[in-house]
Design an enzyme around this catalytic site. Structure first.
Site, PDB file in Angstrom:
ATOM      1  CG  ASP A  59      -0.369   0.031   2.515  1.00 51.84           C
ATOM      2  OD1 ASP A  59       0.867  -0.006   2.612  1.00 51.84           O
ATOM      3  OD2 ASP A  59      -1.126   0.111   3.517  1.00 51.84           O
ATOM      4  CG  ASP A  99       0.214  -4.111   2.075  1.00 49.03           C
ATOM      5  OD1 ASP A  99      -0.105  -4.733   3.115  1.00 49.03           O
ATOM      6  OD2 ASP A  99       0.973  -3.121   2.075  1.00 49.03           O
ATOM      7  CE  LYS A 129       2.837  -5.780   4.120  1.00 53.82           C
ATOM      8  NZ  LYS A 129       2.302  -4.725   5.017  1.00 53.82           N
ATOM      9  CD  GLU A 131       0.226  -1.353   8.037  1.00 51.79           C
ATOM     10  OE1 GLU A 131      -0.168  -0.548   8.927  1.00 51.79           O
ATOM     11  OE2 GLU A 131       0.770  -0.986   6.986  1.00 51.79           O
ATOM     12  CD  GLU A 198       7.726  -0.074   7.722  1.00 55.12           C
ATOM     13  OE1 GLU A 198       6.810  -0.825   7.333  1.00 55.12           O
ATOM     14  OE2 GLU A 198       7.920   1.080   7.280  1.00 55.12           O
TER      15      GLU A 198
HETATM   16  O1  KIV Z   1       3.351  -1.262   1.734  1.00 52.37           O
HETATM   17  C1  KIV Z   1       4.543  -1.582   1.744  1.00 52.37           C
HETATM   18  O2  KIV Z   1       5.291  -1.362   0.805  1.00 52.37           O
HETATM   19  C2  KIV Z   1       5.034  -2.258   2.951  1.00 52.37           C
HETATM   20  C3  KIV Z   1       6.509  -2.497   3.044  1.00 52.37           C
HETATM   21  C4  KIV Z   1       7.200  -1.259   3.447  1.00 52.37           C
HETATM   22  C5  KIV Z   1       6.814  -3.647   3.941  1.00 52.37           C
HETATM   23  O3  KIV Z   1       4.278  -2.587   3.810  1.00 52.37           O
END
Ligand code: KIV
Length: 307
Positions: A59, A99, A129, A131, A198
């Site tokens: 994202d 994401d 993924k 968070e 991160e």
């Molecule tokens: O969205 C993204 O690019 C990320 C990375 C920084 C791990 O979550």
């Protein structure tokens, strides 16, 4: 009775795909895992050709592709699906990670499952993924329960950067480091197949990595993680905004693109481009007929059509 072939379960990899189970094997063999972000078919293909293991359609697209300033929050499910589809067309071997954008999993487990499934069915992603820990734990359990593998992401979680007080390193007190450690173990127990760490102190990331059977992928989390991830535009020098200290730039493609575009603009303005080698021709006899037709006065005048 003829039996129809069963539709494969969503997480069955296509031939040639890196099997998801290989990631834990790589960790066991202490072989570093390579992950990078990508946002279109070309970057997906190039990452595949470079031998990258995991491609995240991150994202971060909100900032590096869509031009939003200092936030990943505005990018939508539809925008993420559009980019994920393109990356999945370009990348064959690496696992493609969709994401989940802000708003696609915060409201309820049902929403989270529905949107995770969209990433697989409509986006062509292999896994997703999301968070955070806390409320995200039941999201992870529900999505994994629906057959969609989930990568977790803790430490600096950009979707909640405002609550974290900005884009800052996390886990820099004993209490906060311990919370990260517990969150990591809870995400593993909830079913995550890997975890992004991160902007976490290297010592803390190393202790978390040692405590987990699943791989950790670091970004600003030191060399003790099982793998590393960088944002495509950061490592190639394509992003003009702020780049964090954990970025290593491997090329200055942005400067090269500007140089090439300026040369093109100069060539157009000076008449250098296009040259004969860029131009199609017509056989002389056809050209003669064409000129004769133009000169004959029989060519239809479209002035009336315009009135
Ligand atoms: O969205 C993204 O690019 C990320 C990375 C920084 C791990 O979550």
């Amino acid at each position: 009775m003829t039996l129809r072939p069963r539709t494969p379960a969503p997480s069955v990899p296509a031939p040639g795909k890196l099997p998801l189970t290989e990631l834990a094997e790589l960790k066991r063999r202490s072989q570093p895992i390579v992950m990078v972000t990508a946002y279109d078919a070309a970057s997906g293909r190039l990452a595949d050709e470079a031998g990258v293991d995991l491609i995240l359609v991150g994202d971060t697209a909100a900032m590096v592709v869509l031009g939003h300033e200092s936030t990943t929050v505005p990018v939508t499910m539809d925008e993420m699906l559009f980019m994920t589809r393109a990356v999945a067309r370009g990348a064959k071997r690496p696992l493609v990670i969709g994401d989940m954008p802000f708003g696609s999993y915060q409201v309820s487990d049902e929403d989270a499952v529905r949107n995770a499934i969209r990433f697989l069915k409509e986006g062509g992603a292999d896994v997703v993924k999301l968070e955070g820990a806390g409320p995200s734990l039941s999201r992870v359990r529900s999505i994994v329960g629906a057959g969609v593998p989930v990568m977790g992401h803790i430490g600096l979680t950009p979707q909640s950067a405002t609550m974290l007080g900005g884009f800052k390193a996390q886990g820099r007190t004993a209490e906060k480091a311990l919370r990260l450690y517990e969150d990591a173990r809870a995400l593993e127990a909830a079913g995550c197949f890997a975890l992004v760490l991160e902007a976490v102190p290297a010592e803390v990331a190393t202790r978390i990595t040692e405590a987990l059977a699943i791989p950790t992928i670091g970004i600003g989390a030191g060399a003790g993680c099982d793998g590393q991830v960088l944002v495509y535009h950061d490592l190639l020098g394509l992003y003009a905004g702020h780049t964090p200290r954990f970025v290593k730039r491997y090329a200055d493609i942005g400067a090269e693109i500007t140089r090439a575009l300026s040369a093109y603009a100069d060539d157009v303005r000076t008449g250098e481009f296009p040259g004969d080698e860029h131009t199609y021709s017509i056989p002389p006899e056809e050209l003669e007929l064409f000129e004769a037709a133009l000169g004959s006065g029989t060519v239809k005048d479209h002035a009336e059509d315009r009135e």
